[in-house]
Design a protein around this motif. Structure first.
Motif, PDB file in Angstrom:
ATOM      1  N   GLY A 193      66.590  68.040  47.474  1.00 58.03           N
ATOM      2  CA  GLY A 193      65.289  67.696  48.072  1.00 58.03           C
ATOM      3  C   GLY A 193      64.437  65.885  47.587  1.00 58.03           C
ATOM      4  O   GLY A 193      63.688  65.947  48.190  1.00 58.03           O
ATOM      5  N   ALA A 216      66.350  68.414  58.481  1.00 60.57           N
ATOM      6  CA  ALA A 216      66.944  69.805  57.846  1.00 60.57           C
ATOM      7  C   ALA A 216      66.739  70.650  57.798  1.00 60.57           C
ATOM      8  O   ALA A 216      66.412  72.002  58.113  1.00 60.57           O
ATOM      9  CB  ALA A 216      68.274  69.341  58.334  1.00 60.57           C
ATOM     10  N   ARG A 217      66.502  70.505  56.656  1.00 60.66           N
ATOM     11  CA  ARG A 217      65.818  71.757  55.872  1.00 60.66           C
ATOM     12  C   ARG A 217      64.700  71.821  55.655  1.00 60.66           C
ATOM     13  O   ARG A 217      64.049  72.628  55.335  1.00 60.66           O
ATOM     14  CB  ARG A 217      66.557  71.568  54.445  1.00 60.66           C
ATOM     15  CG  ARG A 217      65.672  70.345  53.543  1.00 60.66           C
ATOM     16  CD  ARG A 217      66.710  70.373  51.763  1.00 60.66           C
ATOM     17  NE  ARG A 217      66.612  70.465  51.173  1.00 60.66           N
ATOM     18  CZ  ARG A 217      65.918  70.688  50.133  1.00 60.66           C
ATOM     19  NH1 ARG A 217      65.213  70.186  50.286  1.00 60.66           N
ATOM     20  NH2 ARG A 217      66.026  70.933  49.186  1.00 60.66           N
ATOM     21  N   ARG A 218      63.882  71.230  56.483  1.00 62.06           N
ATOM     22  CA  ARG A 218      62.225  71.119  56.942  1.00 62.06           C
ATOM     23  C   ARG A 218      61.794  71.226  55.306  1.00 62.06           C
ATOM     24  O   ARG A 218      60.439  71.312  55.213  1.00 62.06           O
ATOM     25  CB  ARG A 218      62.367  72.385  57.679  1.00 62.06           C
ATOM     26  CG  ARG A 218      62.681  72.695  59.083  1.00 62.06           C
ATOM     27  CD  ARG A 218      61.950  71.989  59.470  1.00 62.06           C
ATOM     28  NE  ARG A 218      62.191  71.347  61.049  1.00 62.06           N
ATOM     29  CZ  ARG A 218      61.922  71.791  62.125  1.00 62.06           C
ATOM     30  NH1 ARG A 218      60.682  71.117  61.430  1.00 62.06           N
ATOM     31  NH2 ARG A 218      62.231  70.839  62.909  1.00 62.06           N
ATOM     32  N   ARG A 219      62.101  69.575  53.736  1.00 66.48           N
ATOM     33  CA  ARG A 219      61.238  69.395  53.199  1.00 66.48           C
ATOM     34  C   ARG A 219      61.961  68.797  52.768  1.00 66.48           C
ATOM     35  O   ARG A 219      63.298  68.420  52.590  1.00 66.48           O
ATOM     36  CB  ARG A 219      61.164  71.258  52.469  1.00 66.48           C
ATOM     37  CG  ARG A 219      60.756  71.327  51.091  1.00 66.48           C
ATOM     38  CD  ARG A 219      60.380  72.635  50.363  1.00 66.48           C
ATOM     39  NE  ARG A 219      61.746  73.090  50.087  1.00 66.48           N
ATOM     40  CZ  ARG A 219      62.188  73.239  48.838  1.00 66.48           C
ATOM     41  NH1 ARG A 219      61.434  72.145  48.077  1.00 66.48           N
ATOM     42  NH2 ARG A 219      63.380  73.361  48.233  1.00 66.48           N
ATOM     43  N   GLY A 220      61.450  68.395  51.675  1.00 65.13           N
ATOM     44  CA  GLY A 220      61.773  66.595  51.352  1.00 65.13           C
ATOM     45  C   GLY A 220      61.037  65.939  50.537  1.00 65.13           C
ATOM     46  O   GLY A 220      59.787  65.418  51.550  1.00 65.13           O
ATOM     47  N   ARG A 245      68.879  65.101  56.054  1.00 69.04           N
ATOM     48  CA  ARG A 245      69.306  66.185  55.512  1.00 69.04           C
ATOM     49  C   ARG A 245      67.899  66.894  55.038  1.00 69.04           C
ATOM     50  O   ARG A 245      67.998  67.939  55.366  1.00 69.04           O
ATOM     51  CB  ARG A 245      69.900  65.684  54.045  1.00 69.04           C
ATOM     52  CG  ARG A 245      71.774  65.651  54.085  1.00 69.04           C
ATOM     53  CD  ARG A 245      72.412  65.570  52.698  1.00 69.04           C
ATOM     54  NE  ARG A 245      72.052  65.928  51.364  1.00 69.04           N
ATOM     55  CZ  ARG A 245      72.984  66.246  50.394  1.00 69.04           C
ATOM     56  NH1 ARG A 245      73.677  64.618  50.553  1.00 69.04           N
ATOM     57  NH2 ARG A 245      73.009  66.501  49.567  1.00 69.04           N
ATOM     58  N   PHE A 246      66.979  65.924  54.432  1.00 67.25           N
ATOM     59  CA  PHE A 246      65.850  66.560  54.390  1.00 67.25           C
ATOM     60  C   PHE A 246      65.165  67.008  55.310  1.00 67.25           C
ATOM     61  O   PHE A 246      64.349  68.183  55.592  1.00 67.25           O
ATOM     62  CB  PHE A 246      64.479  65.870  53.704  1.00 67.25           C
ATOM     63  CG  PHE A 246      65.216  64.617  52.202  1.00 67.25           C
ATOM     64  CD1 PHE A 246      66.537  65.504  51.525  1.00 67.25           C
ATOM     65  CD2 PHE A 246      64.463  63.929  51.809  1.00 67.25           C
ATOM     66  CE1 PHE A 246      66.630  64.870  50.820  1.00 67.25           C
ATOM     67  CE2 PHE A 246      64.956  63.419  50.605  1.00 67.25           C
ATOM     68  CZ  PHE A 246      65.979  63.935  49.615  1.00 67.25           C
ATOM     69  N   ASP A 282      71.546  71.039  46.056  1.00 72.76           N
ATOM     70  CA  ASP A 282      70.440  71.059  47.313  1.00 72.76           C
ATOM     71  C   ASP A 282      69.412  69.999  46.787  1.00 72.76           C
ATOM     72  O   ASP A 282      68.313  70.296  46.165  1.00 72.76           O
ATOM     73  CB  ASP A 282      69.604  72.312  46.480  1.00 72.76           C
ATOM     74  CG  ASP A 282      67.926  72.466  47.392  1.00 72.76           C
ATOM     75  OD1 ASP A 282      68.306  72.453  48.657  1.00 72.76           O
ATOM     76  OD2 ASP A 282      67.289  73.358  47.235  1.00 72.76           O
TER      77      ASP A 282
END
Ligand SMILES: NC(=O)c1ccc[n+]([C@@H]2O[C@H](COP(=O)([O-])OP(=O)(O)OC[C@H]3O[C@@H](n4cnc5c(N)ncnc54)[C@H](OP(=O)(O)O)[C@@H]3O)[C@@H](O)[C@H]2O)c1
Length: 272
Positions: free
Chosen positions: A98, A144-148, A141-142, A96
């Motif tokens: 971020g 897509a996960r809506r955070r980073g 990737r960030f 995971d």
């Protein structure tokens, strides 16, 4: 009495909540990258440590292990090799991640046409090509996960051309511009982008670039000044020296800044 939920977040908590669980740090074997990795481990991140020197990274991982609840991961990679960069993405696919801190980089100095062209092109590969590749891979990737968060190492020399480090300054202009353009693109996806633009830093950089850096900031000052501004700014001049240099240069036209930094660089590259 203040309830626990109203207690202001510490910097460590803020960073971990916004950008945890894992941070990929390139250039973690030395200088600024190493200092960033130490600070992030203390903040509770899992670390993915990337550079070429395996033994140095493994020694750092052993040093970090007692400071962080998550065992550090070591990935040796030569960032001038695109397949090595792709391997970083593959080997972190199940983590995971971020936060990306792209601190790996190096400089050259002296008149451009007298230098070794292969070394100049290798610097473009490490400072620009690999950084763009990593930013693309992790930025997706960030988003897509809506955070980073993405930290890109720029420099004082990014804001004008500088004689005797012409190609190095050009690589940093690329980094600075990429960060400024990406920040508003990725903001709606919850991803923060920060360009960190230090002045001289006392690290392994000077020796590899054949520059004499007699005084400068410590890598830790740069690490703290940078991480504190992630999510709050698009560009940071980390530390007192970088801010003082900005204040003395920012009112000058670009051509005058270039002339002044050319004189400074002539002094830094003659005796080296
Ligand atoms: N020091 C300064 O005065 C200064 C000022 C402004 C901006 N910056 C920028 O800050 C960043 C970090 O510099 P620093 O001062 O920390 O320099 P440093 O102490 O020389 O560290 C450079 C790091 O980059 C890694 N690296 C270099 N080439 C690599 C490659 N081909 N593949 C993978 N890793 C590579 C090195 O690891 P290995 O050798 O183990 O591969 C090392 O960990 C750079 O982007 C630099 O341009 C530095």
């Amino acid at each position: 009495m203040t309830s626990p939920s109203l207690r202001p977040l510490t910097e460590a908590e803020r960073l971990r909540r916004a950008y945890g669980t894992y941070a990929v740090v390139t250039g973690a074997s030395d200088g600024i990258g190493r200092a960033v990795a130490m600070r992030l481990a203390e903040a509770g991140f899992g670390l993915v440590l990337v550079a070429r020197r395996r033994a140095v990274l493994e020694a750092l991982a052993a040093e970090l292990e007692p400071r962080t609840p998550i065992r550090p991961v070591v990935i040796t990679a030569d960032l001038s090799v695109p397949d090595d960069v792709d391997r970083i993405a593959r080997e972190t696919a199940d983590l995971d991640v971020g936060l990306l801190v792209a601190a790996a980089g190096f400089g050259t100095s002296g008149p451009f046409v007298d230098g070794d062209l292969a070394a100049e092109l290798n610097m473009i590969d490490v400072n620009c090509r690999a950084l763009a590749q990593l930013t693309h891979l992790f930025g997706r990737r960030f988003a897509a996960r809506r955070r980073g968060g993405i930290v890109l190492m720029s420099s004082l020399v990014a804001f004008q051309g500088v004689a005797r480090v012409a190609n190095y300054a050009a690589t940093k202009a690329f980094v600075q511009s990429l960060a400024e353009g990406l920040a508003p693109e990725l903001k709606p996806f919850g991803v923060d982008v920060l360009a960190s633009a230090p002045g001289p830093v006392m690290s392994g950089f000077g020796q590899r670039a054949h520059m004499t850096i007699r005084s400068g900031q410590t890598p830790d000052e740069v690490a703290v000044g940078t991480l504190n501004m992630l999510g709050r700014r698009t560009t940071v001049r980390p530390g007192f020296l970088a801010k003082a240099l900005e204040a003395s240069l920012m009112l000058l036209p670009r051509s005058a800044r270039a002339a002044m930094l050319a004189r400074v660089m002539a002094g830094m590259t003659q005796a080296a």
